[in-house]
Scaffold this active site. Sequence first.
Site, PDB file in Angstrom:
ATOM      1  N   LYS B  79      17.458 -33.710  13.022  1.00 12.91           N
ATOM      2  CA  LYS B  79      19.096 -33.759  13.239  1.00 12.91           C
ATOM      3  C   LYS B  79      19.909 -34.052  11.940  1.00 12.91           C
ATOM      4  O   LYS B  79      18.924 -35.198  11.689  1.00 12.91           O
ATOM      5  CB  LYS B  79      19.201 -34.735  14.412  1.00 12.91           C
ATOM      6  CG  LYS B  79      20.317 -34.332  14.778  1.00 12.91           C
ATOM      7  CD  LYS B  79      20.832 -35.005  16.270  1.00 12.91           C
ATOM      8  CE  LYS B  79      21.944 -34.974  17.343  1.00 12.91           C
ATOM      9  NZ  LYS B  79      22.130 -36.122  18.249  1.00 12.91           N
ATOM     10  N   SER B 154      24.731 -32.975  21.578  1.00 13.32           N
ATOM     11  CA  SER B 154      25.021 -32.653  20.253  1.00 13.32           C
ATOM     12  C   SER B 154      24.133 -32.540  19.851  1.00 13.32           C
ATOM     13  O   SER B 154      24.177 -32.064  18.146  1.00 13.32           O
ATOM     14  CB  SER B 154      25.253 -34.305  19.887  1.00 13.32           C
ATOM     15  OG  SER B 154      24.680 -35.211  19.917  1.00 13.32           O
ATOM     16  N   SER B 178      21.600 -35.702  24.370  1.00 14.60           N
ATOM     17  CA  SER B 178      22.046 -34.808  23.808  1.00 14.60           C
ATOM     18  C   SER B 178      21.207 -34.399  22.750  1.00 14.60           C
ATOM     19  O   SER B 178      20.611 -33.330  22.698  1.00 14.60           O
ATOM     20  CB  SER B 178      22.890 -35.609  22.256  1.00 14.60           C
ATOM     21  OG  SER B 178      24.143 -35.443  22.430  1.00 14.60           O
TER      22      SER B 178
END
Lengths: 472, 472
Positions: B79, B154, B178
């Site tokens: 990420k 996210s 997330s």
Amino acid sequence: MNEFECVIGLEVHVELNTETKAFCSCKTDFGAAPNTQVCPICLGHPGALPSFNGKVLEKATAVGLALNCEISERSRFDRKNYFYPDLPKSYQITQFYRPLCRNGYLSVETEDGEKKIGITRIHIEEDAGKLSHEGEFTEIDCNRCGVPLIEIVSEPDLRSADEVKAYLKKLRSVILFTGASDCRMNEGSMRCDVNLSVRRKGDTSLGQRTEIKNLNSFRNAQKAVEYEFSRQVKIIESGEKVSMETLRFDAHRGVTEPMRSKESALDYRYFPEPDLPEVCIPAEKIKEIGKSLPRLPDDRIKEYRDKYSVPAADGEILTETPEMAEYFESAASLTRYPKTAANLIITDIPSLNEKEDIGISPAHLAALADLFGDGEINSATVKKLLRRMLENDLDPAETVDAEGLRQINDEEEIRKFACAAVLEMPRAAEDYRKGKKTASAAVIGRAMALGKGKPNPVKLREICISILEETE
Amino acid sequence: MNDITKKTVAAHAESLRRREYSARELTTEYLKIIKERDGDIGAFLFVDAENALRDAEAADRMLEDGNENLLCGIPFAMKDNVLTKGIPTTCASKILENYIPPYDATVTVKLKSAGAVMLGKTNMDEFAMGSSTENSAFKKTVNPLDPERSPGGSSGGSAAAVAAGEAAFAIGSDTGGSVRQPASFCGLVGIKPTYGAVSRYGLAPLASSLDQIGPITKNCRDNATVLSAICGKDPKDSTTLGYDWGDIGDGIGKDIRGLKIGVPADMLRDADRDVAAAVENALEIFRSMGCGIVGIELPSFEYAFSDYKVICSAEASSNMGRFDGIRYGESEDGELFFSTRSKLLGAEVKRRIMMGAYVLSAGNYDKYYGKALKVKTLIARETDAALEKCDVILTPAVSSTAFRIGEAPLCDGLYAGDSFCMASSLSGHPSLEVPCGKGEGGLPVGMLLSGRKFSEKLLFSVGASFERCRDE
């Protein structure tokens, strides 16, 4: 002006002299090339996290104990949020809600005697960077970001510029003894902010205060206080109200003026620092730190008074630095006249010494004190010897012997010089006879010169005057 | 190299050691797949083919030397809020568009030393603020199972990469769901570990007291393998706690007969019907495995959403302060802070900064943030109390299946459907999301298994046993 009273509280920031910063392992050395003692943590890179340097806690505790504070076994870090170019994370890690130390005091010698100035709190925080303004640019040096500070907040117990100076000097001494900082205002390791308000004498409520920030010398702190006091009094006397302002002191013009931008009543949105655990220091560790403290100024001042009859005001000067105190104590232990040694250190040496340090070994200073105390040499000789000893650390006893500097105490000898002086200065003798008693000074001076500075001054004076009286 | 996209980490590890293919060949294959598919999926912000191949070659050498780490040679996606030295790390924000970190996150270092091969950085909601990855400043990511739908957020890019077969596993971050919510939307396994189990050093922070890094994988065993590699006490992160699990995957395969599963009263009340049905079905499966279902009370859970909103926005507003026009983005003349941030920060980020500043503002602290901290403690206590009556708590992961892009039902920018996840984020308990069935349109439904702090071993055991039964 006399009906008004000045009420002052000080916030003093002191840089702790740990080897590395408060929350990262960057060095804290002063004077390094800009932005060379930095890392992702103190630069506030995203994702970097603080790690608390335990030595900071030890030194802060030492200062707290030296200032008679209650030390919290559990305190906490908080974030103080605001924008400024010298603050990379745009928050400062500080201790707002639960500081490390509370409720201490510092004893200060004032003209009204000894006064205990309350210390509200001491807390740990990190320093910001340094901005320097170069033409149209401002340069940011982040070397100082993250350097550990303690903030020492006093109660508004101070009442004059002199008290402010005395407080700052004493505070500095005490901290020097703990070894926690070198307290150099000119290098920024000690900074002072003044909170000042004015009220009519007899009033117990506090007036509106202003804050004068970043004073960088004891002298400027004094001058700023004096100026701001009179400025506020003028405002009040003219019927206006003092407004809360953050001011800076312009040392050149000697005035305070509002600071451009920065903050006056900003909302810092304090909240507990989530990246750091509680600051814990167990009771045993606090005790251990207390035990390892050297004898602090107040104890030594008392000692000097009790053991050596050195007055408190002098004791304050002798304990200005640990080096000075050690020096005095060494010399005092070697002489039969420690009070004399004290006076030499406090008065004579500073007026003659051009160097930072005293180049005279304690043993030699002690010997000098003995020679003077025993009446072997007079004060003029002491000064002459001191000047030379400061250059070369001469052994005074040897020098006195070798150069025949002993004071002349023999009255017959002294009489010779006195008579010769009177004969050489008929006009002064005449003036004296006519009633001008001060004319004796010239005669005494001449006699001393003829004796090459060696006659015992007390005896010389007596004998000169008796001769002058005789020749009527 | 058939069906490479369907292979688990464990399967790849075995194939690599059997020399069915080399790490370099495996990475080359994944890079090819990314080239073929990611134009449509949009999971990656940055693909680092050069370094990936180099790391793969290094992994091959490690394998030759007999390296036993299961992650050696395994390609993964990271990420883009986890810092990677020398490799762009943008947090999907314009303000970090040109940011190249000078250091690696601890998780980055750990994965590198395990021999894992990073293929690139994945798309996300800007600064992890969002539940759909639609808040990315750069591109859209679609759900590989249905391109009209969101992969969640996210960590949407990370989940999409694994679901699309573009990486064998991925790393995400979970603050209020997330990792778990996108994993649920994409039919994958994701975990939010116990707060403090995985180092946050080098994770661009959203809410410092909630953030945790967690793996997204195809199954529980893979997840345990990756978590093993990245967990551990880190001196650089003072919020990490060491815990000696031994082998985190040790419990996988053990019989979970007699396990007590706690189900909060009315837990399905807020879930969509298809989600409720799938979760009910999951409970049946657990019953068939010989587990007991126990009713538990978690009365403060209804405040989890509001609590999360306050705490997350408060801490985020402080964490975001550092992004000024001096070091990040460009500065408009004279205005270093406001115009840069206005231009380069997205709407959701601005909203949360404003909300956070408000709840921390003077006069509001006790009402909001101060109170929120207390509720956080309450939720933790209730969870602990419930876990005395049961071994794991089961809830839906999200109240719905993947919503359509552009149709996320948001409230103040937050998705209420994430509430199930938020509770364990606030309490700090570990929470494992495991796909438990299918909802309308065949979209995956996820359930959460939460347990006592540092009970990840048990959670993986339970999850893996469930997977086996589910797939039979």
